[in-house]
Write an enzyme that holds these catalytic residues in place. Structure first.
Site, PDB file in Angstrom:
ATOM      1  N   GLY A   1       0.765  -1.234   0.000  1.00 42.87           N
ATOM      2  CA  GLY A   1       0.000   0.000   0.000  1.00 42.87           C
ATOM      3  C   GLY A   1       0.796   1.284   0.000  1.00 42.87           C
ATOM      4  O   GLY A   1       0.222   2.373  -0.043  1.00 42.87           O
TER       5      GLY A   1
ATOM      6  N   GLY B   1       3.788  -3.568  -3.643  1.00 42.58           N
ATOM      7  CA  GLY B   1       3.656  -3.758  -5.083  1.00 42.58           C
ATOM      8  C   GLY B   1       4.060  -2.477  -5.786  1.00 42.58           C
ATOM      9  O   GLY B   1       5.182  -2.322  -6.275  1.00 42.58           O
TER      10      GLY B   1
ATOM     11  N   ARG C   1      -5.730   2.781 -15.658  1.00 43.62           N
ATOM     12  CA  ARG C   1      -5.825   3.561 -14.422  1.00 43.62           C
ATOM     13  C   ARG C   1      -6.481   4.942 -14.573  1.00 43.62           C
ATOM     14  O   ARG C   1      -7.313   5.307 -13.746  1.00 43.62           O
ATOM     15  CB  ARG C   1      -4.446   3.676 -13.763  1.00 43.62           C
TER      16      ARG C   1
ATOM     17  N   TYR D   1      -9.676   4.954 -12.248  1.00 43.05           N
ATOM     18  CA  TYR D   1      -9.546   5.659 -10.973  1.00 43.05           C
ATOM     19  C   TYR D   1      -9.381   7.165 -11.143  1.00 43.05           C
ATOM     20  O   TYR D   1      -9.006   7.845 -10.183  1.00 43.05           O
ATOM     21  CB  TYR D   1      -8.297   5.200 -10.213  1.00 43.05           C
TER      22      TYR D   1
ATOM     23  N   CYS E   1     -13.073   3.172 -28.668  1.00 41.67           N
ATOM     24  CA  CYS E   1     -14.369   3.830 -28.852  1.00 41.67           C
ATOM     25  C   CYS E   1     -15.136   3.916 -27.536  1.00 41.67           C
ATOM     26  O   CYS E   1     -16.109   3.184 -27.319  1.00 41.67           O
ATOM     27  CB  CYS E   1     -15.162   3.114 -29.927  1.00 41.67           C
ATOM     28  N   GLU E   2     -14.642   4.747 -26.653  1.00 41.09           N
ATOM     29  CA  GLU E   2     -15.262   5.012 -25.356  1.00 41.09           C
ATOM     30  C   GLU E   2     -14.898   6.443 -24.978  1.00 41.09           C
ATOM     31  O   GLU E   2     -13.733   6.839 -25.114  1.00 41.09           O
ATOM     32  CB  GLU E   2     -14.673   4.105 -24.253  1.00 41.09           C
TER      33      GLU E   2
HETATM   34  C1  LIG Z   1      -2.627  -5.506  -4.111  1.00 38.34           C
HETATM   35  C2  LIG Z   1      -2.122  -6.054  -2.865  1.00 38.34           C
HETATM   36  C3  LIG Z   1      -0.876  -5.643  -2.356  1.00 38.34           C
HETATM   37  C4  LIG Z   1      -0.013  -4.599  -3.002  1.00 38.34           C
HETATM   38  O1  LIG Z   1      -0.541  -3.322  -2.922  1.00 38.34           O
HETATM   39  P1  LIG Z   1       0.329  -2.061  -3.367  1.00 38.34           P
HETATM   40  O2  LIG Z   1      -0.537  -0.913  -3.122  1.00 38.34           O
HETATM   41  O3  LIG Z   1       0.645  -2.234  -4.809  1.00 38.34           O
HETATM   42  O4  LIG Z   1       1.557  -2.054  -2.529  1.00 38.34           O
HETATM   43  C5  LIG Z   1      -0.430  -6.241  -1.186  1.00 38.34           C
HETATM   44  N1  LIG Z   1      -1.166  -7.180  -0.549  1.00 38.34           N
HETATM   45  C6  LIG Z   1      -2.361  -7.589  -1.021  1.00 38.34           C
HETATM   46  C7  LIG Z   1      -3.116  -8.627  -0.265  1.00 38.34           C
HETATM   47  C8  LIG Z   1      -2.883  -7.040  -2.180  1.00 38.34           C
HETATM   48  O5  LIG Z   1      -4.070  -7.449  -2.621  1.00 38.34           O
END
Ligand SMILES: *Cc1c(COP(=O)(O)O)cnc(C)c1O
Length: 418
Positions: free
Chosen positions: A236, A272, A309, A313, A342-343
């Site tokens: 996150g 991630g 994205r 979002y 086409c959107e």
């Molecule tokens: C998507 C996800 C992450 C990674 O989230 P990031 O925001 O990209 O760091 C980590 N753990 C779980 C369980 C996820 O679903």
């Protein structure tokens, strides 16, 4: 920091000119910097070195085999959310003991495959799921590690679609149900309930929501005298897309290490975006420019099928010309950068002040390494572009551009229609 820099007015990835790659592989393509990827992983590793956590890269943010392999070679673990990601992890040569598996809808076959592969943990998200894992573990005569994913009901300031730790989302279990599971461990003789997992959302810019969620989880353990070995604090961590000031790995660590060190829990992280986001760009070419009485458009050869994205979002991605020398900075123009799909929702940027571009110019969409290619589709029957990785002075095509043939693979016209 990342390795996409202008050298003599030309955007370069490490030591390779982006325009040279475009000449070779055509557009659009995703471009990854190996060095940026590894640097970000190492930054987290260094920031947390005093507790040596298991750092599991979130495969769903970027699942290209070369990306996974690069991280696995540096001893990263992987955080997976499907049987397909398990398959990728195995092809990337991941150590099963460094794989954790989350997701609310794991199917029986997926659970079976993951147990056979010998993954470290399942992060369990419901009572029915833990019963299913118990059943399959018994069938296979295996002892399986699980952690309970808690929904700590915290609300990080982020887009509602990427906030996962609110009480009313589908993720994780409430404390009461988690307590019930811990109190009935005897019902799961083939499971070792090793700890707790949280993942509260994505693109979180400061440590407070993490502190809050970790605090809630730790007091839950304490109040109920629950023995746990692991705490998985999820991913996150936010990155810079526009003018944000996200916490650095060091700040994040400084803010949560004191809380974590008070426990004797082994810690797992699941970053991630923090690792893959800054490590990739999307390179696209202007097909047409179009001026209307109301708006100016740059119509480019990649759209929401390549990078969802912005549409999904309303996400902001910085866009820069790959050859900046051709522009005069007084030449700014307010444009929408749109794709060929086409959107109406097909855009990469809206109302953006950019140097005047003309047809044939290359543009780079920055910070596209996470949730870029992995969310791409073939909508409008558009073959997906290539993925390229630069390692030092060389580039490598790590996924070839799709051909029309790839679009119809697996499709058949039944005899009755011939
Ligand atoms: C998507 C996800 C992450 C990674 O989230 P990031 O925001 O990209 O760091 C980590 N753990 C779980 C369980 C996820 O679903």
């Amino acid at each position: 920091m990342h390795e996409f820099k202008f050298i003599d007015n030309e955007l370069c990835c490490e030591r390779v000119r982006v325009s040279d790659i475009a000449k070779n592989v055509d557009t659009p393509f995703y471009l990854y910097s190996h060095k940026t990827l590894i640097d970000h992983y190492m930054k987290l590793k260094a920031a947390f070195r005093s507790i040596k956590p298991l750092i599991c890269f979130s495969v769903k943010s970027n699942s290209n085999l070369a990306v996974l392999r690069a991280l696995v070679k540096k001893d990263a673990g992987l955080d997976i959310v499907s049987g397909g990601e398990l398959y990728r992890a195995s092809l990337a040569g991941a150590n099963p003991k460094r794989i954790v598996y989350a997701g609310v809808g794991k199917k029986q076959g997926e659970i079976r495959d993951a147990i056979k592969f010998g993954i470290h943990f399942f992060n369990v998200e419901s009572e029915e799921e833990i019963r299913a894992i118990q059943g399959i573990a018994r069938e296979l005569n295996k002892k399986v590690n699980v952690a309970i994913r808690i929904n700590p009901d915290v609300i990080p300031k982020t887009h509602s679609h990427i906030a996962t730790g609110k009480g009313d989302t589908k993720f994780g279990l409430d404390f009461e149900t988690a307590h019930k599971i811990f109190n009935s461990r005897w019902q799961y003789p083939n499971l070792d309930i090793k700890g707790l997992h949280i993942h509260i959302g994505s693109q979180i810019l400061d440590a407070r929501p993490f502190q809050e969620a970790i605090g809630k989880v730790l007091s839950f353990l304490k109040q109920n005298h629950i023995e746990a070995e692991y705490l998985n604090i999820g991913g996150g961590l936010g990155i810079v897309y526009a003018m944000e000031h996200p916490q650095t790995a060091d700040h994040f660590a400084k803010n949560i290490l004191p809380i974590l060190k008070k426990t004797r829990l082994k810690i797992i992280l699941e970053p991630g975006r923090f690792i893959s986001g800054p490590s990739g760009i999307l390179v696209t070419r202007v097909i047409y420019t179009k001026r209307t009485p109301r708006r100016n458009f740059l119509i480019v050869d990649s759209g929401m099928n390549d990078l969802l994205r912005p549409s999904l979002y309303a996400a902001y991605h910085k866009i820069v010309p790959v050859k900046s020398a051709e522009y005069d900075s007084s030449d700014l123009e307010r444009v929408d950068v749109v794709g060929p799909i086409c959107e109406t929702g097909d855009f990469l940027a809206k109302d953006r002040l950019l140097s005047q571009a003309k047809s044939g110019d290359l543009l780079a969409v920055m910070g596209a390494g996470a949730y870029g290619f992995t969310m791409s589709s073939n909508y409008n029957s558009r073959p997906r572009g290539a993925e390229v990785m630069v390692i030092g002075a060389r580039f490598h095509i790590v996924r070839r551009r799709e051909a029309y043939k790839d679009l119809v693979r697996g499709e058949t016209i039944p005899k009755a229609l011939r």
